[in-house]
Design a protein around this motif. Sequence first.
Motif, PDB file in Angstrom:
ATOM      1  N   MET A   1     -25.966  49.949 -22.872  1.00  0.00           N
ATOM      2  CA  MET A   1     -25.514  48.536 -22.782  1.00  0.00           C
ATOM      3  C   MET A   1     -24.015  48.493 -22.549  1.00  0.00           C
ATOM      4  SD  MET A   1     -25.708  47.548 -26.836  1.00  0.00           S
ATOM      5  CE  MET A   1     -25.102  48.674 -28.096  1.00  0.00           C
ATOM      6  N   LYS A   2     -23.589  47.361 -22.043  1.00  0.00           N
ATOM      7  CA  LYS A   2     -22.168  47.178 -21.782  1.00  0.00           C
ATOM      8  C   LYS A   2     -21.563  46.377 -22.930  1.00  0.00           C
ATOM      9  CE  LYS A   2     -20.052  47.423 -17.426  1.00  0.00           C
ATOM     10  NZ  LYS A   2     -20.741  47.661 -16.145  1.00  0.00           N
ATOM     11  N   ILE A   3     -20.480  46.929 -23.537  1.00  0.00           N
ATOM     12  CA  ILE A   3     -19.779  46.170 -24.572  1.00  0.00           C
ATOM     13  C   ILE A   3     -18.316  46.045 -24.183  1.00  0.00           C
ATOM     14  CG2 ILE A   3     -21.342  46.823 -26.453  1.00  0.00           C
ATOM     15  CD1 ILE A   3     -19.256  48.953 -27.231  1.00  0.00           C
ATOM     16  N   LYS A   4     -17.642  45.125 -24.897  1.00  0.00           N
ATOM     17  CA  LYS A   4     -16.223  44.928 -24.635  1.00  0.00           C
ATOM     18  C   LYS A   4     -15.433  45.589 -25.767  1.00  0.00           C
ATOM     19  CE  LYS A   4     -12.820  41.243 -23.846  1.00  0.00           C
ATOM     20  NZ  LYS A   4     -12.568  39.814 -24.111  1.00  0.00           N
ATOM     21  N   LEU A   5     -14.437  46.376 -25.432  1.00  0.00           N
ATOM     22  CA  LEU A   5     -13.559  46.980 -26.435  1.00  0.00           C
ATOM     23  C   LEU A   5     -12.182  46.325 -26.365  1.00  0.00           C
ATOM     24  CD1 LEU A   5     -14.326  50.805 -25.945  1.00  0.00           C
ATOM     25  CD2 LEU A   5     -15.493  49.159 -27.434  1.00  0.00           C
ATOM     26  N   VAL A   6     -11.608  46.052 -27.545  1.00  0.00           N
ATOM     27  CA  VAL A   6     -10.250  45.507 -27.618  1.00  0.00           C
ATOM     28  C   VAL A   6      -9.409  46.464 -28.460  1.00  0.00           C
ATOM     29  CG1 VAL A   6      -8.825  43.537 -28.286  1.00  0.00           C
ATOM     30  CG2 VAL A   6     -11.192  43.168 -27.534  1.00  0.00           C
ATOM     31  N   ALA A   7      -8.284  46.892 -27.895  1.00  0.00           N
ATOM     32  CA  ALA A   7      -7.516  47.964 -28.534  1.00  0.00           C
ATOM     33  C   ALA A   7      -6.157  47.480 -29.014  1.00  0.00           C
ATOM     34  CB  ALA A   7      -7.331  49.121 -27.566  1.00  0.00           C
ATOM     35  N   TYR A   8      -5.762  47.953 -30.214  1.00  0.00           N
ATOM     36  CA  TYR A   8      -4.444  47.630 -30.788  1.00  0.00           C
ATOM     37  C   TYR A   8      -3.644  48.910 -31.017  1.00  0.00           C
ATOM     38  CZ  TYR A   8      -5.709  42.770 -31.581  1.00  0.00           C
ATOM     39  OH  TYR A   8      -6.056  41.465 -31.405  1.00  0.00           O
ATOM     40  N   GLY A   9      -2.345  48.748 -31.139  1.00  0.00           N
ATOM     41  CA  GLY A   9      -1.455  49.852 -31.512  1.00  0.00           C
ATOM     42  C   GLY A   9      -1.627  51.042 -30.587  1.00  0.00           C
ATOM     43  N   VAL A  10      -1.676  52.221 -31.193  1.00  0.00           N
ATOM     44  CA  VAL A  10      -1.746  53.457 -30.410  1.00  0.00           C
ATOM     45  C   VAL A  10      -3.051  53.534 -29.620  1.00  0.00           C
ATOM     46  CG1 VAL A  10      -2.757  54.884 -32.233  1.00  0.00           C
ATOM     47  CG2 VAL A  10      -1.265  55.936 -30.502  1.00  0.00           C
ATOM     48  N   ALA A  11      -4.094  52.852 -30.063  1.00  0.00           N
ATOM     49  CA  ALA A  11      -5.367  52.860 -29.321  1.00  0.00           C
ATOM     50  C   ALA A  11      -5.191  52.212 -27.948  1.00  0.00           C
ATOM     51  CB  ALA A  11      -6.457  52.129 -30.119  1.00  0.00           C
ATOM     52  N   ARG A  12      -4.368  51.180 -27.897  1.00  0.00           N
ATOM     53  CA  ARG A  12      -4.105  50.519 -26.621  1.00  0.00           C
ATOM     54  C   ARG A  12      -3.342  51.462 -25.691  1.00  0.00           C
ATOM     55  NH1 ARG A  12      -1.323  46.363 -28.395  1.00  0.00           N
ATOM     56  NH2 ARG A  12       0.622  47.390 -27.875  1.00  0.00           N
ATOM     57  N   ASP A  13      -2.413  52.232 -26.272  1.00  0.00           N
ATOM     58  CA  ASP A  13      -1.688  53.212 -25.452  1.00  0.00           C
ATOM     59  C   ASP A  13      -2.657  54.264 -24.894  1.00  0.00           C
ATOM     60  OD1 ASP A  13       0.531  51.800 -26.207  1.00  0.00           O
ATOM     61  OD2 ASP A  13       1.380  53.362 -27.492  1.00  0.00           O
TER      62      ASP A  13
ATOM     63  N   ALA B   1     -25.234  44.129 -27.800  1.00  0.00           N
ATOM     64  CA  ALA B   1     -24.738  44.069 -26.425  1.00  0.00           C
ATOM     65  C   ALA B   1     -23.621  43.042 -26.264  1.00  0.00           C
ATOM     66  CB  ALA B   1     -25.875  43.775 -25.460  1.00  0.00           C
ATOM     67  N   GLU B   2     -23.709  41.950 -27.013  1.00  0.00           N
ATOM     68  CA  GLU B   2     -22.696  40.903 -26.830  1.00  0.00           C
ATOM     69  C   GLU B   2     -21.442  41.127 -27.669  1.00  0.00           C
ATOM     70  OE1 GLU B   2     -25.826  39.238 -29.694  1.00  0.00           O
ATOM     71  OE2 GLU B   2     -25.669  40.702 -28.069  1.00  0.00           O
ATOM     72  N   ASP B   3     -21.429  42.200 -28.472  1.00  0.00           N
ATOM     73  CA  ASP B   3     -20.306  42.410 -29.398  1.00  0.00           C
ATOM     74  C   ASP B   3     -18.983  42.715 -28.686  1.00  0.00           C
ATOM     75  OD1 ASP B   3     -21.751  41.933 -31.652  1.00  0.00           O
ATOM     76  OD2 ASP B   3     -22.015  44.029 -32.207  1.00  0.00           O
ATOM     77  N   GLU B   4     -17.926  42.171 -29.289  1.00  0.00           N
ATOM     78  CA  GLU B   4     -16.583  42.581 -28.921  1.00  0.00           C
ATOM     79  C   GLU B   4     -16.135  43.518 -30.040  1.00  0.00           C
ATOM     80  OE1 GLU B   4     -13.625  39.631 -27.167  1.00  0.00           O
ATOM     81  OE2 GLU B   4     -12.790  39.938 -29.176  1.00  0.00           O
TER      82      GLU B   4
END
Lengths: 79, 79, 138, 138
Positions: free
Chosen positions: B1-13, B66-69
């Motif tokens: 399934m396709k999910i959306k990931l949102v990254a903060y701090g070093v994870a975004r880097d 599947a709909e989770d962010e």
Amino acid sequence: MKIKLVAYGVARDIINQKTIDFELSGSTVSDLRQALFAQYPEFEKLNSMRFAVNDMYKEEDELIQAEDEVILIPPVSGG
Amino acid sequence: MKIKLVAYGVARDIINQKTIDFELSGSTVSDLRQALFAQYPEFEKLNSMRFAVNDMYKEEDELIQAEDEVILIPPVSGG
Amino acid sequence: MIDIKILDQTLDTDYCRSFVTHPSAGGIVVFVGTVRDQTQGKPVQKLEFEAFESMAIKEMAKIAEAIQEKWDAIHVAIHHRVGTLDISDIAVIIAVSTPHRKAAFEACQYAIDTLKETVPIWKKEFFDDGEVWVAAHP
Amino acid sequence: MIDIKILDQTLDTDYCRSFVTHPSAGGIVVFVGTVRDQTQGKPVQKLEFEAFESMAIKEMAKIAEAIQEKWDAIHVAIHHRVGTLDISDIAVIIAVSTPHRKAAFEACQYAIDTLKETVPIWKKEFFDDGEVWVAAHP
């Protein structure tokens, strides 16, 4: 010898004035305690009574000089 | 399934962007961790990596829908 | 630095916080003691604090120095109010900054505990039906 | 009452102290976390705080509720700064009032310890020669 006593808080209420001249026959804090408590039995009812000279607490066996101003410090309750 | 990931701090880097769409073959947080770490080995070097959905931390065995962010939460350092 | 004051006007929390702020401080802990509205269930109307000021200042300074010695405190401020206080008024402020925050908590708690044992300041509580020197009698 | 805020402007110690003041409070403890000028000896130029705000607010509220539950805290204020901070700027304020002062110290220390473990806020330190996400790597 004659010393000056200065009383705060409930001690002032007990001797009914802020300062008194006190005739002390002994020479230690312990002697003063006994003489003071004999003259003002209300002191016996307090949780504690400490004495200070020159802004420092004095232990029971420390000497009191004729020129000393002795502060009567009943249980403190600051804070 | 396709999910959306949102990254903060070093994870975004590490993923080099704030949000990505991610193809997940499994269904648990643990599956996501394995797939993500496989794709971005830099995550292995972090002190910790946690995941959150709906403002709550998710444990390894919890399911992802599947709909989770899914929020990527590297070691926090507030205060 | 150490800032010790006995004041007959409103105490200023932010002044004390600002005084102890330092670039090397990892934590600042501020204790604020306020006047409670009751003592063992009995409503308190107001309080009066009386200090033997010269000695009280010295005893508070001793506490501040002990904190700097034992917990490596950077700055310490201890302000105590005297005179008449109403419910919720601030009676005492103790602010401590230390390199690591755990020490600031320990040092600040030591300071208020010790102040209540050694500093010659006396509190009188006023009730509807009379007044009492706090802690004087069993 | 509980007051939780994430702010991009100067935090106000006296607001937090005032918020937790209560006629039944026997003690108020305020923790103030400020930006240190160095990390393990290396000079820090400035900091940036970034928050996952919706969840950070909820995690801070959980801490405040836990304090009210465990230590009978009367009021709790937790304010955290985000954005760019200079040395000595206030990053976090935690204020707690309790009926007895010992509990206020314990509760406030629990709050800052827990905040540093659970609240999704990240700190980046800027040095002369680069920048580092604090605590990210061993």
